[in-house]
Design a protein around this motif. Sequence first.
Motif, short mmCIF file in Angstrom:
data_model
loop_
_atom_site.label_atom_id
_atom_site.label_comp_id
_atom_site.label_asym_id
_atom_site.label_seq_id
_atom_site.Cartn_x
_atom_site.Cartn_y
_atom_site.Cartn_z
N ALA A 187 0.61 -1.06 -0.31
CA ALA A 187 -0.37 -0.12 0.30
C ALA A 187 0.45 1.05 0.48
N LEU A 188 0.29 2.32 -1.05
CA LEU A 188 1.16 3.34 -0.55
C LEU A 188 0.17 4.18 0.44
N ILE A 189 0.53 4.95 1.01
CA ILE A 189 -0.22 6.00 2.25
C ILE A 189 -0.24 7.23 1.56
N LEU A 190 -0.45 7.98 1.31
CA LEU A 190 -1.78 9.76 1.28
C LEU A 190 -1.56 10.42 2.05
N ARG A 191 -0.19 10.92 2.75
CA ARG A 191 -1.34 11.89 4.46
C ARG A 191 -1.08 12.90 4.51
N GLY A 192 -1.86 14.02 4.35
CA GLY A 192 -2.42 15.10 4.40
C GLY A 192 -1.75 15.83 5.86
N GLU A 193 -1.21 16.46 5.73
CA GLU A 193 -1.00 17.39 7.05
C GLU A 193 -1.18 18.61 6.97
N GLY A 194 -2.74 19.57 6.79
CA GLY A 194 -3.28 20.51 6.58
C GLY A 194 -3.27 21.38 5.45
N ASP A 195 -2.45 21.29 4.58
CA ASP A 195 -1.93 21.98 3.74
C ASP A 195 -3.39 23.00 2.83
N PRO A 196 -3.41 23.76 3.60
CA PRO A 196 -4.45 25.27 2.50
C PRO A 196 -4.40 25.23 1.18
N ASP A 197 -3.32 24.91 0.74
CA ASP A 197 -2.72 25.65 -0.96
C ASP A 197 -2.99 24.49 -1.46
N LEU A 198 -3.43 22.90 -1.25
CA LEU A 198 -2.59 21.67 -2.36
C LEU A 198 -3.13 22.18 -2.90
N HIS A 199 -2.85 21.56 -4.42
CA HIS A 199 -3.13 21.83 -6.37
C HIS A 199 -2.52 20.32 -6.65
N VAL A 200 -3.53 20.07 -6.99
CA VAL A 200 -3.15 18.86 -8.23
C VAL A 200 -1.56 18.86 -8.46
N ARG A 201 -1.18 19.91 -9.41
CA ARG A 201 0.33 20.37 -9.57
C ARG A 201 1.40 20.22 -8.39
N ASP A 202 0.45 19.69 -7.24
CA ASP A 202 1.56 19.56 -5.99
C ASP A 202 1.53 17.78 -5.87
N LEU A 203 -0.11 17.52 -6.79
CA LEU A 203 0.21 15.88 -6.85
C LEU A 203 1.28 15.39 -7.46
N HIS A 204 1.79 15.84 -8.56
CA HIS A 204 2.10 15.27 -9.34
C HIS A 204 4.00 15.79 -8.74
N ILE A 219 2.59 -2.02 -6.38
CA ILE A 219 1.32 -2.01 -5.39
C ILE A 219 -0.09 -1.93 -5.60
N ARG A 220 -0.59 -2.31 -4.88
CA ARG A 220 -1.96 -2.70 -5.19
C ARG A 220 -2.87 -1.48 -4.81
N ARG A 221 -2.68 -0.59 -3.80
CA ARG A 221 -4.08 0.38 -3.49
C ARG A 221 -3.58 1.61 -2.66
N LEU A 222 -4.06 2.10 -2.38
CA LEU A 222 -4.31 3.66 -2.49
C LEU A 222 -4.87 3.71 -0.88
N ILE A 223 -4.11 4.38 0.49
CA ILE A 223 -5.16 5.10 1.62
C ILE A 223 -4.86 6.43 1.76
N ILE A 224 -5.88 6.45 1.60
CA ILE A 224 -5.63 8.53 2.26
C ILE A 224 -5.47 8.59 3.90
N ASP A 225 -5.28 9.07 4.35
CA ASP A 225 -4.15 9.82 6.11
C ASP A 225 -4.91 10.78 6.01
N ASP A 226 -5.98 11.11 6.66
CA ASP A 226 -6.52 12.64 6.63
C ASP A 226 -6.76 12.58 8.33
N SER A 227 -5.49 11.90 9.31
CA SER A 227 -6.00 11.85 10.68
C SER A 227 -5.71 13.05 11.41
#
Length: 547
Positions: A187-204, A219-227
Motif C-alpha cells: 500500500a501507498l499512503i497519501l498523508r495530509g497535514e492540513g495544507d490549505p494550498d495543495l493543488h493537482v500540480r503538487d500531487l503531480h 503497489i495494490r492500493r492507495l490509503i488516504i490518511d487525513d487523521s
Amino acid sequence: MPRRDDFLVGAGVRGIAGDPLRVPVLRRYSPLFAVFLLSGLLTRAGFAGAARPDEADPVQPEPTAAPIPHSVATLLATDIPADAPQSRSWPALINARLQALVPIQRHTAAATERSLRLRVEAALSGVDGRVAVEIRDLERGEVLLARDADRALNPASNQKLITAIAAVELLGADYRFETKVLREGDALILRGEGDPDLHVRDLHRLAARVASEIELGGIRRLIIDDSVFDGRTLGPGFRSDGPGESYIAPSGALALDYGTVEITTSPGAYLRPAQIHLEPSGAAIELIADTRTEAGSLEVTTRPGADGRTIVEVVGAIPGGHAPISVRRRVADPGLVAGHNFAELLAAHSGGEPLPVARGRASADAALIATHQSATLITVSSSALRYSNNFTAEQILRTLAWRATGEPGTWAAGVELLDRFAARVSPTRADAQRFVNGSGLSHDGRLSPSFLVDVLSLAQRPGSPANALLASFAKAGGEGTLHGRTPHAGARVLAKTGTYAGASSLSGIVRASSDGRNLGFSVLVNGGELDRSRAAQDQVVAALLRL
C-alpha cells in the motif's frame, strides 16, 4: 440571505497595489515602515503577490507555481522536483512561544488631534448601526481616538487577522505544511497535514517522485490518511445545506483546490447538450447534467453522494456563442477527491489502472517515500488576508490545534489556543472576546476594536513574525478585497475587510503622511446599510492618511 461578499474562495485580478513611496533624506523610519516601503517598491517593480493565492509572496520569494486549476492530463509531462521534509517537537515549542509573548502596552494620548476627531465624527455620522472604533499610534502605544473601543461586536472576516497573526507567532513565519507519501507493504499512503494550498500540480510532484523511487507494479492500493484533523469537516457557523457555495468549503487534513471543484460549462451545437469540464475531476466526483444549448440560464449545485462521492448537478441552458461559465462549488469529501486524483497520476506513470482508494492511517512502521512542502505560512496566509478565503483560515486554525496538542486538530482546541493567545497579548481584554472558528463566518463571534489593535500591534515589533506577515495583507487599491477601496493610498494602507450577516469591519495599519507614524485602526459596524458602513470606514482611513 446574508451578505457574504467578503468570504471569497479563489483569485482576484492582478493589479498595482500602489506607487513607490517618496522617502525624505536623513529621516529614520521604523521597521514597520520598511515593510510599507518594500511592499510599494516591489509592487511597482511587478513583484507584488500574484492574483492567485498559490503564487510567490513579494518579500519571501518561493519557487513560482503555475496558476490553478491544472488537470492531470496537462501535468503528466512535467518533471517537478520534490521538497525536503521537516520535523519539530511542537506542543512544547508552541507553549514556549505563548509564554514568551509580552502583553501589549497602551495609554490614552494627552489630547486627541481636533482635526482627526472632527473627521472621524463626520465619517460615522451617517452610519445607522452599532459602531465601535479605535485608532492608536503603534510606536508610542497612544490611543488617539476611541469610540466604544472595548465593545465586542461581530468582526466577520476580521477574525482572520487574529487567526493568521496567532499562527505565525506560534508556528513561525517559515512554517510549511507537508503532504507525504509513505509505503507499508503493498500500500501507498497519501498523508495530509492540513495544507490549505495543495493543488493537482503538487500531487503531480509527489507522483513523479514516487515513480522514480519505487516500482509501482508492486503497489495494490492507495490509503488516504487525513487523521491529523478530526472527522468533522464543516466548522462552527458553517451550513451544510444550500447549493454547495464555495465559501462554505469543508476543511480536511488532505484537500485539493480549497476543498472545491470548478465546474465550467460551454455551449455545444444548437439545442444539443452543453460541454462540461470539472476541475479537479476523478472517481470521487460524479456529474449529473441536463443541459442544452439555447437561450436560458444554468443552475449548478453540489451535494454529498454515496461512499463520500460529490454529486455535481448542472441543469439548464447556455446560449450558443456564450463564453464558458465557471462556477466553484464545495466537495463532499476533500480527502477522497485528493486520493482519487493521486491514484490517476500514479496510474499514468505505471501504465495500469488507478489504484483502489480507501481511508486509513499510516503506522509507525510506514516508510517515507516523498514529501511535498507548501510555501511558507506567510505566503499561504495571503489567500485568507487578501482574498478572505475561509478555507485557508480554518485549515490554519486546525493545524494550530494539531501542533499544539499532538492530537487530531479540532475547532474546539483551535479556539482554546486563540483564547490562550489573547490572554497573553491582551490580558485585560481577552475575556470579552469570543472566538468561534478561524474565518469569522459566524453569527456568534465577537471581537472589540481595542483587542484587534492590540494584536495588530505585534507587527510593530522589529523582526517579529507578525511584522513579516504584513507583506500578505491586502493593500488599498491592490489585489483582493481592498481592490476598489481608497485606491490612491496604495501600500500606505494594509488592512483586512469583513462582511457577513449585517456586520462590516475594516482593521489594519495606516502610515500617516506627515511624520511616517504607523497608526493601527479598527472600525466595526453591526447592522445598518452596508454601503454606508463601508463608505464611513473608508472616510476614517482617509482621515488617517491626512495626518
